[in-house]
Design a protein around this motif. Structure first.
Motif, short mmCIF file in Angstrom:
data_model
loop_
_atom_site.label_atom_id
_atom_site.label_comp_id
_atom_site.label_asym_id
_atom_site.label_seq_id
_atom_site.Cartn_x
_atom_site.Cartn_y
_atom_site.Cartn_z
N ARG A 181 -9.22 -14.21 -3.70
CA ARG A 181 -9.02 -14.21 -5.16
C ARG A 181 -9.57 -15.47 -5.79
N GLY A 203 0.84 -1.19 0.00
CA GLY A 203 0.00 0.00 0.00
C GLY A 203 0.87 1.24 0.00
N THR A 214 -4.14 -0.49 1.76
CA THR A 214 -4.95 -1.17 0.76
C THR A 214 -4.02 -1.59 -0.35
N THR A 236 -3.91 -3.85 -4.08
CA THR A 236 -4.74 -4.41 -5.14
C THR A 236 -3.92 -5.43 -5.89
N GLU A 237 -4.48 -6.63 -5.98
CA GLU A 237 -3.79 -7.73 -6.65
C GLU A 237 -4.77 -8.36 -7.65
N HIS A 238 -4.45 -8.27 -8.91
CA HIS A 238 -5.30 -8.82 -9.98
C HIS A 238 -6.74 -8.32 -9.86
N GLY A 239 -6.89 -7.02 -9.59
CA GLY A 239 -8.20 -6.42 -9.52
C GLY A 239 -8.92 -6.58 -8.19
N THR A 240 -8.34 -7.30 -7.26
CA THR A 240 -8.96 -7.51 -5.94
C THR A 240 -8.28 -6.58 -4.93
N SER A 241 -9.07 -5.72 -4.30
CA SER A 241 -8.53 -4.81 -3.29
C SER A 241 -8.70 -5.41 -1.91
N SER A 289 -7.88 -4.54 2.21
CA SER A 289 -7.51 -3.50 3.18
C SER A 289 -7.26 -4.17 4.52
N GLU A 309 2.63 -13.05 -4.60
CA GLU A 309 1.57 -12.84 -5.59
C GLU A 309 1.68 -13.83 -6.75
#
Length: 175
Positions: free
Chosen positions: A169, A56, A117, A119-124, A126, A139
């Motif tokens: 994910r 983040g 926060t 974001t990994e492959h569109g997934t956030s 927090s 990842e």
């Protein structure tokens, strides 16, 4: 090597001519971070730290013993160079441990704020970095596992999930 006709074509029209020396000034902001640190740290603290993990808005470094006395300087230089993406610079103190595989940190510079926060492959996701395990470098393994090990609609349980990136994910990507 390259064929002679390619070398001839590449060198055509670019003959080097003698010229007067030119002074080029490179601002510290344009230098690699490790070079800036190397110019500021004493010889006893060289080589300078050259890597960090970004989670983040937090830059996490693992300072060696010889860097510890200069931690605040290192943190301030990193903060100056990495803003606005980085607002907090920390050093890991001790080892990963406890039921949540966390570690103590020493705030080197910036905000005392560990709510991040990522974001990994569109997934956030927090979370409070002090309370739960996270490793950005995993990842690739998470992606491989989701693609190669899990089938669509399977139930996934990860007893050592940390933030839960793998399970979340997998649920989003594989149903």
């Amino acid at each position: 090597g390259l064929p002679p006709d390619v070398l001839t074509a590449l060198s055509g029209g670019y003959a080097a001519l003698p010229a007067s020396p030119v002074t080029v000034t490179v601002a510290a902001r344009d230098m690699p971070l490790s070079r800036v640190l190397s110019s500021l740290l004493p010889a006893s603290a060289l080589p300078a730290p050259s890597s960090y993990e970004q989670v983040g808005h937090v830059a996490h470094v693992n300072l060696r013993r010889e860097h510890k006395a200069h931690g605040r300087l290192i943190g301030e230089v990193m903060l100056d160079r990495l803003r606005p993406a980085i607002r907090t610079v920390v050093d890991k103190v001790g080892t990963v441990g406890g039921p949540y595989r966390t570690y103590e940190t020493d705030l080197l510079a910036g905000d005392d704020d560990y709510d991040v926060t990522v974001t990994e492959h569109g997934t956030s996701l927090s979370f409070d970095l002090r309370r739960v395990y996270w490793c950005t470098r995993l990842e690739g393994e998470r992606t491989r596992t989701i693609r190669e090990e899990f089938g669509d609609g399977e139930t996934v349980a990860d007893a050592f999930c940390g933030v839960g990136a793998l399970c979340i994910r997998a649920a989003l990507e594989r149903g």
